[in-house]
Design an enzyme around this catalytic site. Structure first.
Site, PDB file in Angstrom:
ATOM      1  N   ASP B  89       0.830  -1.220   0.000  1.00 30.58           N
ATOM      2  CA  ASP B  89       0.000   0.000   0.000  1.00 30.58           C
ATOM      3  C   ASP B  89       0.855   1.258   0.000  1.00 30.58           C
ATOM      4  OD1 ASP B  89       0.712   0.716   2.730  1.00 30.58           O
ATOM      5  OD2 ASP B  89      -0.693  -0.805   3.403  1.00 30.58           O
ATOM      6  N   ASP B 140       8.944 -11.585  -5.383  1.00 26.60           N
ATOM      7  CA  ASP B 140       8.910 -12.446  -4.206  1.00 26.60           C
ATOM      8  C   ASP B 140       9.935 -11.942  -3.181  1.00 26.60           C
ATOM      9  OD1 ASP B 140       9.122 -14.407  -2.299  1.00 26.60           O
ATOM     10  OD2 ASP B 140       9.527 -16.041  -3.707  1.00 26.60           O
ATOM     11  N   GLY B 141       9.440 -11.435  -2.055  1.00 24.82           N
ATOM     12  CA  GLY B 141      10.322 -10.857  -1.047  1.00 24.82           C
ATOM     13  C   GLY B 141      11.274 -11.871  -0.437  1.00 24.82           C
ATOM     14  N   ASP B 159       6.610  -5.746   6.363  1.00 25.87           N
ATOM     15  CA  ASP B 159       5.273  -5.151   6.468  1.00 25.87           C
ATOM     16  C   ASP B 159       4.321  -6.096   5.730  1.00 25.87           C
ATOM     17  OD1 ASP B 159       2.972  -3.675   6.263  1.00 25.87           O
ATOM     18  OD2 ASP B 159       3.892  -1.950   5.280  1.00 25.87           O
ATOM     19  N   THR B 161       1.138  -9.280   5.559  1.00 29.34           N
ATOM     20  CA  THR B 161      -0.161  -9.730   6.049  1.00 29.34           C
ATOM     21  C   THR B 161       0.055 -10.784   7.138  1.00 29.34           C
ATOM     22  OG1 THR B 161      -0.152 -11.261   4.177  1.00 29.34           O
ATOM     23  CG2 THR B 161      -1.399  -9.237   3.893  1.00 29.34           C
ATOM     24  N   ASP B 162      -1.024 -11.365   7.630  1.00 34.29           N
ATOM     25  CA  ASP B 162      -0.922 -12.393   8.671  1.00 34.29           C
ATOM     26  C   ASP B 162      -0.108 -13.596   8.164  1.00 34.29           C
ATOM     27  OD1 ASP B 162      -2.515 -10.868  10.349  1.00 34.29           O
ATOM     28  OD2 ASP B 162      -4.358 -11.829   9.694  1.00 34.29           O
TER      29      ASP B 162
END
EC number: 2.5.1.16
Lengths: 281, 281
Positions: B89, B140-141, B159, B161-162
């Site tokens: 975001d 892909d981090g 940072d 998501t779950d």
């Protein structure tokens, strides 16, 4: 209701909602003042609702009860006479009575049924009700405060529901004038003051009404509270004189356990985020 | 959908729910990785959900984005090279770039659609994407971090998501080993670490995995976040050496505005409530 039901409180003033997964409904009573419901949840123990608003869960009530009591009692130089207006679940009373210096703690809630439900479904919150220093009254807190002897109280804790219905009269100048008169010169008033994220206007208005009643210094302390709207709540302290002298050494040396409150948490809560301090300036 | 509809995220692991009052649905896209939905709310601006989980609202995202960036950047002695894994975001990237000393900030989110939706519905979060110091990657981090040059980074911000779905691989020893190798000796890793009230086990496990990867010192900082389950969230910092030297004077002298973060808030967050510090001990 099945094991996978969710119970939501949709909080109109903030446009936000809080909910818990519910196993079953345990009880419901319509008192002369409000509807009280008790549910068993899957993860939060028992849950009490009053007129559809989440009031207490077994799991997270310690946050609210500790922050409604210990900051005020560790700010007053020597709190002996304490009055709780509202607080019918008895959780704040229990925390107040942890302070060995407290000689008398009166709890005055208008609705006896809240306490009867707490005794049954939140017995741990009521474990100090038999303390000889405790007096548990079921009466109109506004009238009680109006009739209190002038200069007789050290700390007044207003542990109320939202400012609608029975609690509406606990958020205005007339009530705060009664508190001001009943407090000694070094007395402290502390009131639950809703969410600092979405109800900053209410906090400002409450502080303004307290000011009209004669209080001169204010302190709003935020804390987490998952069962209340936005999950972030606050209490607001008011006093007659200038400044709040936190008895930090006494808070560090306290001989009772707390789960959320500590001297460091108390100090930290005194630093408001910029967006809150700017709004309250 | 009418003006009085409520959108709830029922969060199974905690048995609690968060919701907002919704005006209408604005958009939905199924990316190769997840379903992204955007709603207009009555009081919280726009709301982004990923696979049914609340991610961002216009009104309250500043809490998360400020706390994911400024505590780590004001703890590192001189952060120049920063990488954000996830963060599609772009709100964390914007906060990182407020620090004039940052020479390069890479954002690597696997899902381009998150950023496309943010550009459209949260344009204020993307206002620094054109900064010449910013590099916005869609990749892909986990692989990116594995391939990063050893000792090349000052701060890594996860940072995500779950820890289910695309983000699952960001919470284990293998990924943390890549971070450890890519960080300089005085480097800092910071990761969102869920709710300290109900997911303390996850924080403990994350810190244990970080420890297995070589990190020796940890700091978990709680903060309010209404759009996430329980309304109370946290980030966890990890580093190679001992201690976290908060550059307090620099934080006080910062030349950019923040709404939640301040030097005092940062200091306050370092004091955990007893029930959290005991669980993490």
């Amino acid at each position: 209701m099945t094991a996978s039901d969710w119970l939501h409180e949709n909080f109109d003033p903030a446009g936000s909602s809080i909910g818990f997964r519910i196993k079953r409904k345990l009880d419901e009573v319509q008192s002369p003042f409000q509807k009280i419901e008790i549910y068993a949840s899957t993860d939060w123990g028992n849950v009490m609702l009053i007129d559809g608003a989440m009031m207490v869960t077994t799991r997270d009530n310690f946050l609210y009860h500790e922050m409604m009591s210990h900051p005020a009692l560790f700010t007053h130089p020597d709190p002996k006479n304490v009055v709780i207006i509202g607080g019918g679940d008895c959780g704040t009373l229990r925390e107040v009575l942890r302070h060995p210096g407290v000689a008398k703690a009166v709890q005055c809630d208008i609705d006896e049924q809240v306490t009867r439900m707490a005794e049954k479904y939140f017995p741990e919150l009521c474990e100090s009700n038999g303390d000889p220093r405790a007096e548990v009254l079921f009466d109109d807190g506004i009238a009680w405060m109006k009739n209190a002897a002038p200069g007789s109280l050290d700390v007044v804790i207003v542990d109320s529901t939202d400012p609608v219905g029975p609690a509406e009269g606990l958020f205005n100048k007339a009530f705060f004038e009664s508190c001001f008169r009943a407090l000694k010169d070094d007395g402290i008033l502390v009131q639950q003051s809703e969410s600092p994220l979405v109800l900053l206007d209410l906090i400002k208005e409450m502080r303004a009404e307290m000011g009209k009643a004669g209080f001169t210094t204010f302190q709003t302390l935020p804390f987490p509270q998952p069962c209340y709207p936005t999950g972030w709540w606050s209490c607001t302290l008011a006093r007659k004189g200038q400044g709040f002298d936190f008895r930090e050494a006494d808070a560090r040396a306290k001989d009772f356990a707390t789960k959320y409150y500590s001297a460091d948490i108390h100090k930290g809560a005194q630093s408001l985020p910029p967006f809150v301090s700017e709004a309250l300036a």
